[in-house]
Motif scaffolding. Sequence first.
Motif, PDB file in Angstrom:
ATOM      1  N   LEU A 188     121.516  63.882  44.340  1.00 52.40           N
ATOM      2  CA  LEU A 188     121.180  62.985  45.453  1.00 52.40           C
ATOM      3  C   LEU A 188     120.581  63.799  46.581  1.00 52.40           C
ATOM      4  CD1 LEU A 188     124.416  60.810  45.650  1.00 52.40           C
ATOM      5  CD2 LEU A 188     122.165  60.031  44.898  1.00 52.40           C
ATOM      6  N   CYS A 189     119.401  63.370  47.054  1.00 50.99           N
ATOM      7  CA  CYS A 189     118.788  64.095  48.173  1.00 50.99           C
ATOM      8  C   CYS A 189     119.589  63.821  49.440  1.00 50.99           C
ATOM      9  CB  CYS A 189     117.321  63.708  48.298  1.00 50.99           C
ATOM     10  SG  CYS A 189     116.860  62.837  49.765  1.00 50.99           S
ATOM     11  N   GLU A 190     119.852  64.878  50.178  1.00 50.48           N
ATOM     12  CA  GLU A 190     120.752  64.742  51.332  1.00 50.48           C
ATOM     13  C   GLU A 190     120.086  64.060  52.528  1.00 50.48           C
ATOM     14  OE1 GLU A 190     122.057  68.698  52.122  1.00 50.48           O
ATOM     15  OE2 GLU A 190     120.354  69.184  53.410  1.00 50.48           O
ATOM     16  N   HIS A 191     118.766  63.883  52.451  1.00 51.59           N
ATOM     17  CA  HIS A 191     118.079  63.244  53.585  1.00 51.59           C
ATOM     18  C   HIS A 191     118.114  61.726  53.502  1.00 51.59           C
ATOM     19  CE1 HIS A 191     115.947  67.229  53.059  1.00 51.59           C
ATOM     20  NE2 HIS A 191     116.583  67.339  54.202  1.00 51.59           N
ATOM     21  N   HIS A 192     117.978  61.200  52.278  1.00 46.14           N
ATOM     22  CA  HIS A 192     117.891  59.736  52.125  1.00 46.14           C
ATOM     23  C   HIS A 192     119.005  59.168  51.251  1.00 46.14           C
ATOM     24  CE1 HIS A 192     113.724  61.188  52.919  1.00 46.14           C
ATOM     25  NE2 HIS A 192     113.710  60.144  53.739  1.00 46.14           N
ATOM     26  N   ILE A 193     119.828  60.037  50.683  1.00 47.28           N
ATOM     27  CA  ILE A 193     120.848  59.635  49.696  1.00 47.28           C
ATOM     28  C   ILE A 193     120.202  58.803  48.584  1.00 47.28           C
ATOM     29  CG2 ILE A 193     123.257  58.946  49.385  1.00 47.28           C
ATOM     30  CD1 ILE A 193     123.768  59.229  52.246  1.00 47.28           C
ATOM     31  N   MET A 196     113.172  60.445  44.136  1.00 44.03           N
ATOM     32  CA  MET A 196     112.969  59.004  44.358  1.00 44.03           C
ATOM     33  C   MET A 196     112.546  58.697  45.794  1.00 44.03           C
ATOM     34  SD  MET A 196     113.402  57.638  41.443  1.00 44.03           S
ATOM     35  CE  MET A 196     113.532  55.911  41.649  1.00 44.03           C
ATOM     36  N   CYS A 197     112.954  59.575  46.731  1.00 46.70           N
ATOM     37  CA  CYS A 197     112.568  59.304  48.126  1.00 46.70           C
ATOM     38  C   CYS A 197     111.071  59.508  48.341  1.00 46.70           C
ATOM     39  CB  CYS A 197     113.390  60.165  49.086  1.00 46.70           C
ATOM     40  SG  CYS A 197     113.114  61.925  48.916  1.00 46.70           S
ATOM     41  N   MET A 198     110.421  60.208  47.401  1.00 46.77           N
ATOM     42  CA  MET A 198     108.966  60.359  47.474  1.00 46.77           C
ATOM     43  C   MET A 198     108.256  59.345  46.573  1.00 46.77           C
ATOM     44  SD  MET A 198     108.467  64.480  47.388  1.00 46.77           S
ATOM     45  CE  MET A 198     106.689  64.420  47.325  1.00 46.77           C
TER      46      MET A 198
HETATM   47 ZN   LIG Z   1     115.000  62.354  50.201  1.00 42.50          ZN
END
Ligand SMILES: [Zn+2]
Length: 240
Positions: free
Chosen positions: A131-136, A202-204
Motif C-alpha cells: 500500500l502506498c503511504e501517500h494515498h493508501i 494504483m495511485c498513478m
Molecule cells: Zn500513492
Amino acid sequence: MLQSCHENIDGEFTIFCCDLQLRNLFIGKSTFNFIFIQKEEIKYVMPYKNLEEYNIEVTKDIKERYKNIIEDLGEDTSRDGLIKTPERAAKAMQFLTQGYDQDPVEILTGAMFKESYNEMVIVKDIELYSLCEHHILPFFGKVHIAYIPNGYIVGLSKLPRIVDVFARRLQVQERLTEQILDCINNTLKPQGVAVVIEASHMCMMMRGVQKQNSITTTSGFRGQFEKIETRNEFLKLIGK
Ligand SMILES: [Zn+2]
Ligand SMILES: Nc1nc2c(ncn2[C@@H]2O[C@H](COP(=O)(O)OP(=O)(O)OP(=O)(O)O)[C@@H](O)[C@H]2O)c(=O)[nH]1
C-alpha cells in the motif's frame, strides 16, 4: 482440555475443545453451550483450519471510523450490501498492515542452514502487494532477490515471507527495496545480496496522472553485487 477459544466482533464465542485421551470432541458456539460430538462424528471436523484473529477493540474502533467515512462519501451503511462493509474493511486493512507486528529477522534466522554452496541463489518473480503511504492505494508487481551465501543458506520460502512482512505496511517502493535488502544483508550476512522491484502504482493508474502502463523499477545491491560483472549476471538471469 480447552484447545482454543475465539471471540468474534459480536461477542460470540467459538470453542474448540478436544480430549484426546478420551477421544471425545466438544465444539460449541458459546462458553456455556457445548455441543457434544461422539468420536464417530470426528470425521466431520476439518483436520486443518487456518484461523484469522483480530483484536476486538481495535476492529470495533476501525469499523466505526469506516462507517463514518462511507457515510461521508454519501452512501447508506444500512443498505443490505453495506451492513457488514465497515467490519470487512476494518479486517482487510488490518490484514494488509499486519507486517508491523511481524519480525523478519526471526523468520530468516528460523531457517538458516550451514552449507558450503557459494554460488548465486536467485528467487525471482515473487508477487508483491503493498500500500502506498501517500494515498493508501495498492502498488503491486514482482520482487527478484539474489544472494551469494557465506557459510549459510536460508530456507527459500523465507525470502517471499520477508517480502510480505515489509510489504504489508504503508510503504514507498524505495524504502521497501532497502528494507528487504538490509534485512537479508544484516541477518544472513551473505557475500552479497541484490533486490529488484518492478511495480505498478494504483495511485498513478486510477487517479492523479492516470498512466496505465508505467512501471517503476527500484534496485539495491550489497557486497559482491556492487561489482559490475556479478550484478550483470544477476540481471541477465532475471531477464533484464
Ligand atoms: Zn500513492
Ligand atoms: N517515490 C515514490 N513516490 C510514490 C510512491 N507511491 C506513490 N508515490 C508518489 O507520491 C507522490 C505524492 O505527491 P503529492 O503531490 O503530495 O500528492 P498528489 O497531489 O496526490 O499527487 P499526484 O499523484 O501527482 O496527483 C505522488 O507523486 C505519487 O506518485 C512510491 O512508492 N515512491
